[in-house]
Design a protein around this motif. Structure first.
Motif, short mmCIF file in Angstrom:
data_model
loop_
_atom_site.label_atom_id
_atom_site.label_comp_id
_atom_site.label_asym_id
_atom_site.label_seq_id
_atom_site.Cartn_x
_atom_site.Cartn_y
_atom_site.Cartn_z
N GLU A 157 21.97 0.97 3.08
CA GLU A 157 20.91 1.66 2.36
C GLU A 157 19.54 1.16 2.83
O GLU A 157 19.32 -0.03 3.00
N GLY A 158 18.62 2.10 3.07
CA GLY A 158 17.28 1.73 3.52
C GLY A 158 17.13 1.65 5.02
O GLY A 158 16.06 1.29 5.52
N TYR A 159 18.20 2.01 5.77
CA TYR A 159 18.16 1.93 7.24
C TYR A 159 18.78 3.19 7.83
O TYR A 159 19.64 3.84 7.23
N THR A 160 18.34 3.53 9.05
CA THR A 160 18.95 4.63 9.81
C THR A 160 19.32 4.11 11.19
O THR A 160 18.82 3.06 11.63
N ILE A 161 20.17 4.84 11.88
CA ILE A 161 20.60 4.46 13.23
C ILE A 161 19.69 5.12 14.26
O ILE A 161 19.40 6.31 14.17
N VAL A 162 19.21 4.33 15.23
CA VAL A 162 18.42 4.88 16.34
C VAL A 162 19.03 4.41 17.65
O VAL A 162 19.69 3.36 17.71
N SER A 163 18.83 5.17 18.70
CA SER A 163 19.33 4.83 20.03
C SER A 163 18.15 4.64 20.97
O SER A 163 17.31 5.53 21.10
N LEU A 164 18.08 3.45 21.60
CA LEU A 164 16.97 3.13 22.49
C LEU A 164 17.49 2.54 23.79
O LEU A 164 18.54 1.88 23.82
N GLU A 165 16.76 2.77 24.86
CA GLU A 165 17.11 2.15 26.14
C GLU A 165 16.51 0.76 26.21
O GLU A 165 15.33 0.55 25.92
N ASN A 166 17.34 -0.23 26.54
CA ASN A 166 16.90 -1.61 26.61
C ASN A 166 17.66 -2.32 27.73
O ASN A 166 18.89 -2.26 27.80
N MET A 167 16.91 -2.96 28.62
CA MET A 167 17.50 -3.69 29.74
C MET A 167 18.43 -2.80 30.58
O MET A 167 19.53 -3.20 30.99
N ARG A 171 21.34 1.51 23.82
CA ARG A 171 22.00 0.78 22.73
C ARG A 171 21.57 1.33 21.38
O ARG A 171 20.50 1.93 21.25
N GLU A 172 22.44 1.11 20.38
CA GLU A 172 22.12 1.54 19.02
C GLU A 172 21.56 0.37 18.23
O GLU A 172 21.97 -0.79 18.41
N TYR A 173 20.62 0.69 17.35
CA TYR A 173 20.00 -0.29 16.46
C TYR A 173 19.84 0.35 15.09
O TYR A 173 20.01 1.57 14.92
N TYR A 174 19.49 -0.47 14.12
CA TYR A 174 19.07 0.05 12.82
C TYR A 174 17.54 0.01 12.74
O TYR A 174 16.90 -0.85 13.33
N LYS A 175 16.99 0.97 12.00
CA LYS A 175 15.56 1.04 11.79
C LYS A 175 15.29 1.25 10.31
O LYS A 175 16.03 1.97 9.64
N ARG A 176 14.23 0.62 9.81
CA ARG A 176 13.88 0.74 8.39
C ARG A 176 13.54 2.17 8.03
O ARG A 176 12.80 2.85 8.74
N VAL A 181 14.09 3.41 0.79
CA VAL A 181 13.92 2.16 0.04
C VAL A 181 12.60 1.53 0.48
O VAL A 181 12.51 0.94 1.56
N PRO A 182 11.54 1.65 -0.33
CA PRO A 182 10.25 1.03 0.03
C PRO A 182 10.35 -0.50 0.02
O PRO A 182 11.26 -1.07 -0.57
N ASP A 183 9.39 -1.14 0.70
CA ASP A 183 9.43 -2.60 0.84
C ASP A 183 9.49 -3.32 -0.50
O ASP A 183 10.19 -4.33 -0.63
N GLU A 184 8.77 -2.81 -1.51
CA GLU A 184 8.73 -3.51 -2.80
C GLU A 184 10.08 -3.48 -3.53
O GLU A 184 10.30 -4.26 -4.47
N ARG A 211 11.76 -6.20 18.67
CA ARG A 211 10.79 -5.17 19.02
C ARG A 211 11.17 -4.61 20.39
O ARG A 211 11.11 -5.29 21.40
N ILE A 212 11.61 -3.34 20.37
CA ILE A 212 12.08 -2.67 21.58
C ILE A 212 11.20 -1.45 21.83
O ILE A 212 11.08 -0.57 20.97
N ARG A 213 10.55 -1.42 23.01
CA ARG A 213 9.69 -0.28 23.38
C ARG A 213 8.69 0.06 22.28
O ARG A 213 8.48 1.23 21.93
N GLY A 214 8.11 -0.97 21.72
CA GLY A 214 7.07 -0.79 20.72
C GLY A 214 7.58 -0.46 19.33
O GLY A 214 6.78 -0.25 18.41
N GLN A 215 8.89 -0.40 19.15
CA GLN A 215 9.46 -0.09 17.85
C GLN A 215 10.12 -1.33 17.24
O GLN A 215 10.76 -2.10 17.94
N GLU A 216 9.96 -1.49 15.92
CA GLU A 216 10.62 -2.58 15.21
C GLU A 216 12.01 -2.12 14.79
O GLU A 216 12.16 -1.18 14.01
N VAL A 217 13.03 -2.75 15.35
CA VAL A 217 14.42 -2.37 15.06
C VAL A 217 15.21 -3.62 14.69
O VAL A 217 14.71 -4.75 14.81
#
Length: 343
Positions: A157-167, A171-176, A181-184, A211-217
């Motif tokens: 809960e509070g996360y989604t799956i994203v796919s980014l190129e790295n190295m 690869r798949e990661y989670y993103k907020r 679900v807000p931070d508070e 931090r991958i390609r400017g995104q926090e994952v």
């Protein structure tokens, strides 16, 4: 005027002048309090229930009356230790002439003259941080377990799956997902629920920020609940840069007992170690501070000498903050700011 009277007057002038010369430099060194210089005052209270819970854990056979009888003395010890830790943390932030003293009701007053808003928030975070450092093993089949999560499209809960190129590979990661679900809302209850997400018995689900390609994952790990080593064996901590990448890292140095324990753990779980039958791959060792996973390096060989490092997607200021908190030591019990005053 006779000569005797003249000498008296001259002597008086010399004495007054000497007194003024002596006093004036001291006046320049007088500390200016919040009423004259401005700043922030925090009133911090020790969590009495947490201290009582510690006593119950230590003396499981003791009656509640016995626990309550021991509580005042333990609270006094906790206040004295917390006072020392908070003073060390505030000193490490470079705040000039703080005033820190104990008060009745298991409270500590922290006065910080002349600080701005940024320093004030940094101090508040430092004061309340538990600074509980743990080293725990990652599940030996972590890669398989994580791959199944992404294959089945499972996200906490509070996360989604994203796919980014790295190295060079995707690869798949989670993103907020702050809309869900807000931070508070990410409080202690939420974090406790997150830890159970698809976790095998004896393990917790944890996320490492990257931090991958400017995104926090976030990269997921299943980490053993049992710890191999804790921060009470830490001798020193500091911030430095990796020579190859100039990436900020937190350097750790253990005391003699901690160094022996760290060498034993890394020997056991290095490739082909006594507790790791895999001759090709060592186990991953998660480095966790205050319930947050910062890195999970692979143990490639036994590490002697009692030195380690915490790496992650740190800024220089974040790495310096963590090093300061670790160097100052852990609080004996949780504390919270119950009053905040800005002058």
């Amino acid at each position: 005027m006779d000569k005797k009277a003249l000498w008296k007057w001259l002597l008086l002038v010399v004495l007054v002048g000497g007194s003024v010369y002596t006093v004036l430099p001291l006046r320049e060194k007088v500390r200016l309090g919040l009423d004259l210089k401005g700043g922030t005052s925090f009133t911090v209270q020790i969590d009495e229930e947490a201290v009582a819970a510690q006593l119950r854990e230590e003396a499981k056979e003791a009656s509640e009356a016995t626990i309550q009888g021991r509580l005042p003395a333990r609270l006094k010890e906790a206040q004295e230790r917390a006072l020392e830790v908070i003073r060390n943390r505030v000193d490490g932030l470079g705040i000039a002439e703080p005033v820190i003293y104990p008060e009745k009701g298991n409270r500590i007053v922290v006065q910080l003259p002349g600080v701005d808003e940024k320093k004030r928030e940094e101090a508040a975070r430092a004061i309340q941080s538990a600074a509980f450092l743990e080293f725990r093993l990652v599940h030996e089949k972590n890669a398989e377990l994580v791959a199944k999560l992404f294959e089945r499209g499972l996200a906490p809960e509070g996360y989604t799956i994203v796919s980014l190129e790295n190295m060079g590979r995707r690869r798949e990661y989670y993103k907020r997902d702050r809309s869900a679900v807000p931070d508070e809302k990410m409080d202690a209850e939420f974090r406790a629920k997150l830890a159970t997400f698809q976790a095998p018995h004896g393990h917790e689900f944890m996320l490492e920020r990257e931090r991958i390609r400017g995104q926090e994952v976030y990269t997921p790990y299943f980490v053993e609940k049992r710890r191999q080593l804790s921060g009470d064996m830490l001798k020193d901590a500091g911030m430095e840069f990796r020579s190859a990448t100039m990436e900020p890292v937190v350097r750790l140095e253990f005391n003699a007992t901690g160094a022996r324990k760290f060498a034993s753990v890394t020997s056991d779980y290095a490739p082909g170690g006594a507790r790791n039958p895999n001759p090709q791959m060592g186990r991953m060792l998660a480095i966790i501070l205050d319930g947050t996973l910062y890195s999970a390096p692979v143990i490639r060989e036994p590490i002697h000498g009692g030195r380690a490092e915490i790496s992650g997607s740190f800024t220089q200021s974040e790495a310096m903050f963590l090093a300061n908190i670790l160097r100052a030591g852990s609080l004996p019990a949780p504390v919270k700011i119950v009053e905040r005053r800005v002058v």
